[in-house]
Write a protein that holds these residues in place. Sequence first.
Motif, mmCIF file in Angstrom:
data_model
loop_
_atom_site.group_PDB
_atom_site.id
_atom_site.type_symbol
_atom_site.label_atom_id
_atom_site.label_comp_id
_atom_site.label_asym_id
_atom_site.label_seq_id
_atom_site.Cartn_x
_atom_site.Cartn_y
_atom_site.Cartn_z
ATOM 1 N N ILE A 50 0.848 -1.188 0.000
ATOM 2 C CA ILE A 50 0.000 0.000 0.000
ATOM 3 C C ILE A 50 0.883 1.238 0.000
ATOM 4 O O ILE A 50 1.895 1.290 0.695
ATOM 5 N N ARG A 51 0.529 2.208 -0.809
ATOM 6 C CA ARG A 51 1.207 3.500 -0.781
ATOM 7 C C ARG A 51 0.704 4.257 0.441
ATOM 8 O O ARG A 51 -0.493 4.501 0.569
ATOM 9 N N ASN A 56 -3.158 3.661 -2.333
ATOM 10 C CA ASN A 56 -3.300 2.698 -3.433
ATOM 11 C C ASN A 56 -2.785 1.333 -2.992
ATOM 12 O O ASN A 56 -1.762 1.239 -2.302
ATOM 13 N N THR A 57 -3.493 0.292 -3.391
ATOM 14 C CA THR A 57 -3.149 -1.056 -2.942
ATOM 15 C C THR A 57 -2.773 -1.969 -4.103
ATOM 16 O O THR A 57 -3.239 -1.770 -5.233
ATOM 17 N N TYR A 58 -1.965 -2.971 -3.797
ATOM 18 C CA TYR A 58 -1.460 -3.906 -4.795
ATOM 19 C C TYR A 58 -1.419 -5.293 -4.161
ATOM 20 O O TYR A 58 -1.067 -5.410 -2.977
#
Length: 122
Positions: A50-51, A56-58
């Motif tokens: 996560i940023r 933002n997630t990945y």
Amino acid sequence: VQLQASGGGLVQAGGSLRLSCQASGRVFSSHVMGWFRQTPGKEREFVAAIRWGVGNTYYADSVKGRFTISRSTAKNALYLQMNSLKPEDTADYYCATSRSGLSYTSTAYDYWGQGTLVTVSS
């Protein structure tokens, strides 16, 4: 930054667990925080990231739709909600911080917490 992971345990297949990672020290908005996992004899594997600033997630394909990464900037904490757990999710789970942005490889992460063991029984 020091990281302290917790929340691992033993759960039956199909169950849920929530991992937490408490950060002491400043986590900057440009940092990325992530979860990795490792089983004996294997390399550390990317799970989710996560940023810190924008959120933002990945996710790794293997956990997409089952795991959710989140963070609390107020509490300086990172979380991993794991649902529909499978025996193949059994591993030591580590939280980590990258100062150099998003990466799916463990070598890009600068600070690591200790592992927390997740065991999923069939």
